[in-house]
Every structure is written in C-alpha cells, then in structure tokens.
Design an enzyme around this catalytic site. Structure first.
Site, PDB file in Angstrom:
ATOM      1  N   THR A  12      90.307  65.436-113.247  1.00 11.44           N
ATOM      2  CA  THR A  12      90.062  66.148-114.502  1.00 11.44           C
ATOM      3  C   THR A  12      88.577  66.208-114.857  1.00 11.44           C
ATOM      4  O   THR A  12      87.805  65.326-114.445  1.00 11.44           O
ATOM      5  CB  THR A  12      90.829  65.433-115.631  1.00 11.44           C
ATOM      6  OG1 THR A  12      90.422  65.947-116.883  1.00 11.44           O
ATOM      7  CG2 THR A  12      90.546  63.925-115.651  1.00 11.44           C
ATOM      8  N   GLU A  25      87.596  65.497-117.700  1.00 11.35           N
ATOM      9  CA  GLU A  25      87.380  64.494-118.749  1.00 11.35           C
ATOM     10  C   GLU A  25      86.627  63.268-118.251  1.00 11.35           C
ATOM     11  O   GLU A  25      86.090  62.504-119.052  1.00 11.35           O
ATOM     12  CB  GLU A  25      88.720  64.055-119.360  1.00 11.35           C
ATOM     13  CG  GLU A  25      89.452  65.211-119.989  1.00 11.35           C
ATOM     14  CD  GLU A  25      90.446  64.812-121.067  1.00 11.35           C
ATOM     15  OE1 GLU A  25      90.461  63.650-121.492  1.00 11.35           O
ATOM     16  OE2 GLU A  25      91.217  65.687-121.470  1.00 11.35           O
ATOM     17  N   TYR A  31      92.810  57.344-120.884  1.00 14.74           N
ATOM     18  CA  TYR A  31      93.256  58.303-119.861  1.00 14.74           C
ATOM     19  C   TYR A  31      92.110  58.658-118.925  1.00 14.74           C
ATOM     20  O   TYR A  31      92.230  58.535-117.700  1.00 14.74           O
ATOM     21  CB  TYR A  31      93.812  59.574-120.529  1.00 14.74           C
ATOM     22  CG  TYR A  31      93.898  60.750-119.572  1.00 14.74           C
ATOM     23  CD1 TYR A  31      94.811  60.756-118.527  1.00 14.74           C
ATOM     24  CD2 TYR A  31      93.020  61.843-119.690  1.00 14.74           C
ATOM     25  CE1 TYR A  31      94.871  61.829-117.630  1.00 14.74           C
ATOM     26  CE2 TYR A  31      93.077  62.910-118.799  1.00 14.74           C
ATOM     27  CZ  TYR A  31      94.001  62.895-117.765  1.00 14.74           C
ATOM     28  OH  TYR A  31      94.051  63.939-116.877  1.00 14.74           O
TER      29      TYR A  31
HETATM   30  P1  NAD Z   1     102.281  65.932-116.308  1.00 17.31           P
HETATM   31  O1  NAD Z   1     102.209  64.767-117.216  1.00 17.31           O
HETATM   32  O2  NAD Z   1     102.891  67.200-116.783  1.00 17.31           O
HETATM   33  O3  NAD Z   1     103.040  65.528-114.963  1.00 17.31           O
HETATM   34  C1  NAD Z   1     102.829  64.309-114.310  1.00 17.31           C
HETATM   35  C2  NAD Z   1     103.962  64.122-113.308  1.00 17.31           C
HETATM   36  O4  NAD Z   1     103.724  62.890-112.603  1.00 17.31           O
HETATM   37  C3  NAD Z   1     105.344  64.012-113.954  1.00 17.31           C
HETATM   38  O5  NAD Z   1     106.264  64.793-113.249  1.00 17.31           O
HETATM   39  C4  NAD Z   1     105.679  62.532-113.846  1.00 17.31           C
HETATM   40  O6  NAD Z   1     107.060  62.285-113.744  1.00 17.31           O
HETATM   41  C5  NAD Z   1     104.939  62.156-112.572  1.00 17.31           C
HETATM   42  N1  NAD Z   1     104.600  60.731-112.497  1.00 17.31           N
HETATM   43  C6  NAD Z   1     104.047  59.960-113.467  1.00 17.31           C
HETATM   44  N2  NAD Z   1     103.896  58.700-113.026  1.00 17.31           N
HETATM   45  C7  NAD Z   1     104.337  58.673-111.731  1.00 17.31           C
HETATM   46  C8  NAD Z   1     104.401  57.684-110.731  1.00 17.31           C
HETATM   47  N3  NAD Z   1     103.988  56.431-110.976  1.00 17.31           N
HETATM   48  N4  NAD Z   1     104.901  58.008-109.526  1.00 17.31           N
HETATM   49  C9  NAD Z   1     105.331  59.271-109.269  1.00 17.31           C
HETATM   50  N5  NAD Z   1     105.311  60.247-110.184  1.00 17.31           N
HETATM   51  C10 NAD Z   1     104.796  59.967-111.400  1.00 17.31           C
HETATM   52  O7  NAD Z   1     100.778  66.174-115.821  1.00 17.31           O
HETATM   53  P2  NAD Z   1     100.028  67.525-115.444  1.00 17.31           P
HETATM   54  O8  NAD Z   1      99.453  68.103-116.684  1.00 17.31           O
HETATM   55  O9  NAD Z   1     100.902  68.338-114.584  1.00 17.31           O
HETATM   56  O10 NAD Z   1      98.812  66.934-114.604  1.00 17.31           O
HETATM   57  C11 NAD Z   1      98.956  66.707-113.198  1.00 17.31           C
HETATM   58  C12 NAD Z   1      97.655  66.113-112.678  1.00 17.31           C
HETATM   59  O11 NAD Z   1      96.575  67.002-112.939  1.00 17.31           O
HETATM   60  C13 NAD Z   1      97.275  64.787-113.317  1.00 17.31           C
HETATM   61  O12 NAD Z   1      96.721  63.969-112.325  1.00 17.31           O
HETATM   62  C14 NAD Z   1      96.222  65.164-114.346  1.00 17.31           C
HETATM   63  O13 NAD Z   1      95.330  64.103-114.556  1.00 17.31           O
HETATM   64  C15 NAD Z   1      95.554  66.325-113.662  1.00 17.31           C
HETATM   65  N6  NAD Z   1      94.945  67.335-114.545  1.00 17.31           N
HETATM   66  C16 NAD Z   1      95.674  67.893-115.560  1.00 17.31           C
HETATM   67  C17 NAD Z   1      95.099  68.891-116.342  1.00 17.31           C
HETATM   68  C18 NAD Z   1      95.861  69.559-117.465  1.00 17.31           C
HETATM   69  O14 NAD Z   1      95.278  70.346-118.208  1.00 17.31           O
HETATM   70  N7  NAD Z   1      97.158  69.326-117.625  1.00 17.31           N
HETATM   71  C19 NAD Z   1      93.781  69.296-116.087  1.00 17.31           C
HETATM   72  C20 NAD Z   1      93.068  68.686-115.047  1.00 17.31           C
HETATM   73  C21 NAD Z   1      93.671  67.715-114.280  1.00 17.31           C
HETATM   74  O1  DAU Z   2      90.385  68.653-119.678  1.00 20.22           O
HETATM   75  C1  DAU Z   2      91.487  68.422-118.835  1.00 20.22           C
HETATM   76  C2  DAU Z   2      92.523  67.621-119.589  1.00 20.22           C
HETATM   77  O2  DAU Z   2      93.150  68.526-120.497  1.00 20.22           O
HETATM   78  C3  DAU Z   2      93.557  66.969-118.688  1.00 20.22           C
HETATM   79  O3  DAU Z   2      92.923  66.030-117.863  1.00 20.22           O
HETATM   80  C4  DAU Z   2      94.659  66.289-119.518  1.00 20.22           C
HETATM   81  O4  DAU Z   2      95.660  65.776-118.669  1.00 20.22           O
HETATM   82  C5  DAU Z   2      95.268  67.333-120.440  1.00 20.22           C
HETATM   83  O5  DAU Z   2      96.240  66.736-121.280  1.00 20.22           O
HETATM   84  C6  DAU Z   2      94.176  67.974-121.295  1.00 20.22           C
HETATM   85  O6  DAU Z   2      93.616  67.001-122.222  1.00 20.22           O
HETATM   86  P1  DAU Z   2      93.241  67.405-123.718  1.00 20.22           P
HETATM   87  O7  DAU Z   2      93.166  66.186-124.541  1.00 20.22           O
HETATM   88  O8  DAU Z   2      92.050  68.312-123.728  1.00 20.22           O
HETATM   89  O9  DAU Z   2      94.546  68.314-124.059  1.00 20.22           O
HETATM   90  P2  DAU Z   2      95.460  68.391-125.370  1.00 20.22           P
HETATM   91  O10 DAU Z   2      96.337  69.578-125.181  1.00 20.22           O
HETATM   92  O11 DAU Z   2      96.085  67.089-125.693  1.00 20.22           O
HETATM   93  O12 DAU Z   2      94.410  68.730-126.492  1.00 20.22           O
HETATM   94  C7  DAU Z   2      93.553  69.867-126.407  1.00 20.22           C
HETATM   95  C8  DAU Z   2      92.641  69.855-127.618  1.00 20.22           C
HETATM   96  O13 DAU Z   2      93.415  70.133-128.782  1.00 20.22           O
HETATM   97  C9  DAU Z   2      91.977  68.522-127.864  1.00 20.22           C
HETATM   98  O14 DAU Z   2      90.677  68.731-128.348  1.00 20.22           O
HETATM   99  C10 DAU Z   2      92.841  67.872-128.927  1.00 20.22           C
HETATM  100  C11 DAU Z   2      93.356  69.057-129.728  1.00 20.22           C
HETATM  101  N1  DAU Z   2      94.700  68.925-130.311  1.00 20.22           N
HETATM  102  C12 DAU Z   2      95.717  68.516-129.499  1.00 20.22           C
HETATM  103  C13 DAU Z   2      97.002  68.373-129.998  1.00 20.22           C
HETATM  104  C14 DAU Z   2      98.116  67.901-129.113  1.00 20.22           C
HETATM  105  C15 DAU Z   2      94.918  69.244-131.644  1.00 20.22           C
HETATM  106  O15 DAU Z   2      93.988  69.644-132.364  1.00 20.22           O
HETATM  107  N2  DAU Z   2      96.186  69.102-132.137  1.00 20.22           N
HETATM  108  C16 DAU Z   2      97.237  68.670-131.381  1.00 20.22           C
HETATM  109  O16 DAU Z   2      98.358  68.534-131.910  1.00 20.22           O
END
Ligand code: NAD
Ligand code: DAU
Length: 357
Positions: free
Chosen positions: A133, A135, A159
């Site tokens: 990420t 982050e 995280y």
């Molecule tokens: P998510 O929380 O939707 O999915 C995570 C998945 O991992 C789930 O299916 C969960 O069951 C599985 N999991 C959790 N712990 C586990 C374990 N110990 N063993 C096997 N499976 C396990 O997450 P996401 O948003 O799809 O993110 C996927 C990856 O991408 C993560 O590594 C996250 O850090 C990274 N990422 C996410 C974002 C975003 O915006 N969502 C952005 C950049 C990077």
């Molecule tokens: O930047 C990549 C990351 O983006 C990933 O690594 C994380 O897994 C993913 O969850 C996401 O993190 P954020 O904290 O940026 O996402 P989130 O959707 O939780 O929040 C986005 C922004 O919105 C953040 O500044 C917090 C704000 N927010 C979030 C929620 C859930 C609100 O203002 N209100 C809310 O209820």
C-alpha cells in the site's frame, strides 16, 4: 501453469481471480482464511470451474502452505492476504501484527523452502509478488511531491506499520536469500465487491438506507483513487515483466479530498436512484470525530510502472465511480448478505466454523 493467490476472496483478490480467469486458462489456487472480509459470494460465478481451487486456510499455517506448494507446484504467488482496514487496526492491532507480519513471514519461509528445491528452470521463472500500500510512506503536505518508490517509509497507523514490516521482510528475502520477489505499493482502490466498511461503499450503502454519511474531521484528507480492475491489470503486468527485487508504485492520478468523493457519490445516486422525497443525498452528510493519527494526504507517482512496463490506468475517476455506484445498485442482494452475515452462515455450514470476528 498454476498461480497461488492468497486473500483471493477479499475485495481486490476476488477481482484479481475473476479477471485472471477471464483472460487466461491458468489454474488458480486461492488460499483464504475467510475472515469477516473474505466472501466466497464474490466468486460465485466460478462455481464448477475447475481452474479455480479454493482452500480455506491461514497464510501463517506453514504446514498447510508447504503442502499446497508441493501439491500444486505454482509458478508464482500473489500475496493479497492481510487485515486491511485502518480503523480496525486502531481498535485492535493484534490481528494486523499476526497476519500482516507473522503471516507474511511464515509464508515467506514456506516459499523459500519450496523455491530452493525447484529445478533451475522452474527456479528462474518463479515469482513472489507482494501486494502492498501507499500508506507505508506516511502522510504528505498539500504541496509535497507524490510518493516515488524511493520515498522513506514513515507508516503512521498499526495497519500501515504492519504492511511496512511485511514489505521489509519481502525485501530482505530477496537480498539475503535471492528469493525472486516483486512488491507493489498501490493507492486507494474502489469498485465491485468492496466491503462496506470502507469510504466509498459505506457511503453508497448508507445513503440508500437513509443513514448518516459519516465524514471524519473536516473531510479534506486527500487520497488517490484507482479502479480495482486497473490495480489488477497492473499486478498482472508486474508479474509478467517486473524486474526482480523491484518496487512499483501503482496509482490512478486521481487525488481527491474525501468530501469531494462523498459529494460525487451523492450526485450519482441523485441521478441513478433519487430519494423518494426528492431531496439530495448530500443532506445525509454528518461530520464525525476524526480518525486518530489520520494521514492528511497520499499521492502516488506512478511514472516508473508506466515508463518501464507500459502500464497506465484505463478508467478515469468519473467512469470508474459511475460503474461502481451502478454495481452496488445492481447488486442489493450482495450488500444485504454482507450486512446480514448471510455469507458467514454459509461459511459456517460449509466449513464447520465461522470466520474470525
Ligand atoms: P480485504 O480486507 O478486502 O481482503 C483481505 C482478504 O485476506 C480476505 O479475503 C481475508 O479473508 C483474507 N485474509 C485475511 N487474513 C488472512 C490470513 N491470515 N490467511 C489467509 N487469508 C487471510 O483487503 P483488500 O482491500 O482486498 O486488500 C488486499 C491487499 O491489498 C491487502 O494486502 C492490502 O493491504 C492491499 N491494498 C489494499 C488497498 C485498498 O484500497 N483496498 C490498496 C492498496 C493495497
Ligand atoms: O491507500 C491505500 C489504503 O486505502 C489501503 O492500504 C487500505 O487497505 C484501504 O482500506 C484504504 O485505506 P484508507 O484508510 O485510505 O481507506 P478508508 O476507505 O477507510 O478511508 C478513506 C478516507 O475516508 C480516509 O481518509 C478516512 C475517510 N473516511 C473513512 C470512513 C470509513 C471517512 O471520512 N468516513 C468513513 O466512514
């Protein structure tokens, strides 16, 4: 040929599995623990497809992972599995340390043993791609340049600190043991199958339910947004052509303050599914207490992946967010199941025990 995908029942992982199988006939072993965030309904369209083999389990279970590697002899591993929600990490960091750090370490150890025993050709072709990420780089000021791959690590939440630790382990396994790794650091994804605890799906779901739209602090925190399918195509490109040991930042060139995102979602809903009383959804916005340690701004400089691998996002924010809102309107049953825990009941029935809370 076979790929092992971890976390392939989550938001990005399931989009990745679906995209891969729509474009190639390679078998995917999908290892997922099915925590609250894992949802097999995301993969319902693959039922009966022999190219998708789902295994419920923990990336930290060395014996299970070693057995899967021996049995299926994957040419690559794509590691999505993680605890991913910043707010949950603030309330309870333990699971984040366990899965994101210890889990990744155990996974790397199993992979190192497997890779070390491969013949020369298989060894040379093997890849371990770690999905991370933006982050990990910390928070930017308003006028700071966007994160490049050489930006210092400065994670601010449990995280991001746990993801940073996993990135360091992956890097170390390349430098110390020669493990053929690739790391990607991506910005905020959005799109289908996004769990409605994250900003965009929460706003879509709450708006329709007539609930408040909680905006943290002043709503001026900035994120870069990338449509999930663009993230998936970037990962496939890095897997195909990325240089071993290299890091690639992935982003959408779409920096937006949170409040703008919420307004855009509200405006789309006004157009696509107007409120019964004819009033605008933005009236539901409620400013709430800020997230502790809330990072002010993330921005990704995605020039390296564009220059070296020819990857660019296909969607603009306008096209991607419209598709996303439409997807949630078209899939009320998916939302209802996720919210009611219906899918958890199914998991309990199928696997004997429910996922972790
Ligand atoms: P998510 O929380 O939707 O999915 C995570 C998945 O991992 C789930 O299916 C969960 O069951 C599985 N999991 C959790 N712990 C586990 C374990 N110990 N063993 C096997 N499976 C396990 O997450 P996401 O948003 O799809 O993110 C996927 C990856 O991408 C993560 O590594 C996250 O850090 C990274 N990422 C996410 C974002 C975003 O915006 N969502 C952005 C950049 C990077
Ligand atoms: O930047 C990549 C990351 O983006 C990933 O690594 C994380 O897994 C993913 O969850 C996401 O993190 P954020 O904290 O940026 O996402 P989130 O959707 O939780 O929040 C986005 C922004 O919105 C953040 O500044 C917090 C704000 N927010 C979030 C929620 C859930 C609100 O203002 N209100 C809310 O209820």
């Amino acid at each position: 040929m076979t790929i092992l995908v971890t976390g392939g029942a989550g938001f990005i992982g399931s989009n990745f599995v679906l995209d891969c199988l729509s474009e190639s006939d390679e078998t995917i072993i999908n290892l997922d623990q099915l925590t609250y965030a894992g949802n097999l309904q995301n993969l319902a369209s693959l039922e009966g497809d022999v190219r998708h083999i789902f295994v419920r389990g923990d990336i930290g279970d060395s014996a299970l992972v070693a057995g899967l590697l021996m049995k299926y002899q994957p040419r690559a591993i794509v590691n999505f599995a993680a605890e991913s929600h910043v707010d949950r990490s603030i309330h309870g960091p333990g699971e984040f340390i366990q899965t994101n750090i210890v889990g990744t370490f155990n996974l790397l150890e199993a992979v190192r043993a497997y890779w070390g025993a491969l013949d020369t050709t298989a060894k040379t072709g093997f890849r371990f791609l770690h999905v991370s990420t933006d982050e990990v780089y910390g928070s930017l000021g308003k006028t700071d340049p966007a994160f490049t791959e050489t930006h210092r690590y400065e994670p601010n939440s449990p995280y991001s600190a746990s993801k940073a630790a996993s990135d360091h382990l992956v890097r170390a396994y390349h430098h110390t043991y020669g493990l053929p790794v690739l790391t990607t650091n991506c910005s905020n994804n959005y799109g289908p199958y996004h769990f409605p605890e994250k900003l965009i799906p929460l706003m879509i779901v709450n708006a329709q339910a007539g609930k408040p739209l909680p905006v943290y602090g002043d709503g001026q925190q900035i994120r870069d947004w990338l449509y999930v399918k663009d993230h998936c195509s970037a990962i496939r490109r890095v897997l195909e052509a990325g240089q071993l040991g290299e890091v690639y930042n992935i982003g959408g060139w779409n920096e937006k303050p949170n409040l703008d995102i919420v307004h855009t979602v509200c405006a789309l809903l006004d157009e696509l599914k107007p409120r019964a009383d004819g009033r605008p959804y933005k009236e539901q916005i409620a400013y709430v207490t800020d997230r502790p340690g809330h990072d002010r701004r993330y921005a990704i400089d995605a020039h390296k992946i564009e220059r070296q691998l020819g990857w660019k996002p296909m969607e603009t924010f306008e096209t991607g967010i419209r598709k996303t809102v439409q997807w949630y309107l078209d899939n009320p049953q998916w939302v209802a199941n996720v919210q009611s825990g219906g899918y958890r009941d199914w998991v309990a029935k199928q696997y004997g025990t429910g996922p972790k809370a």
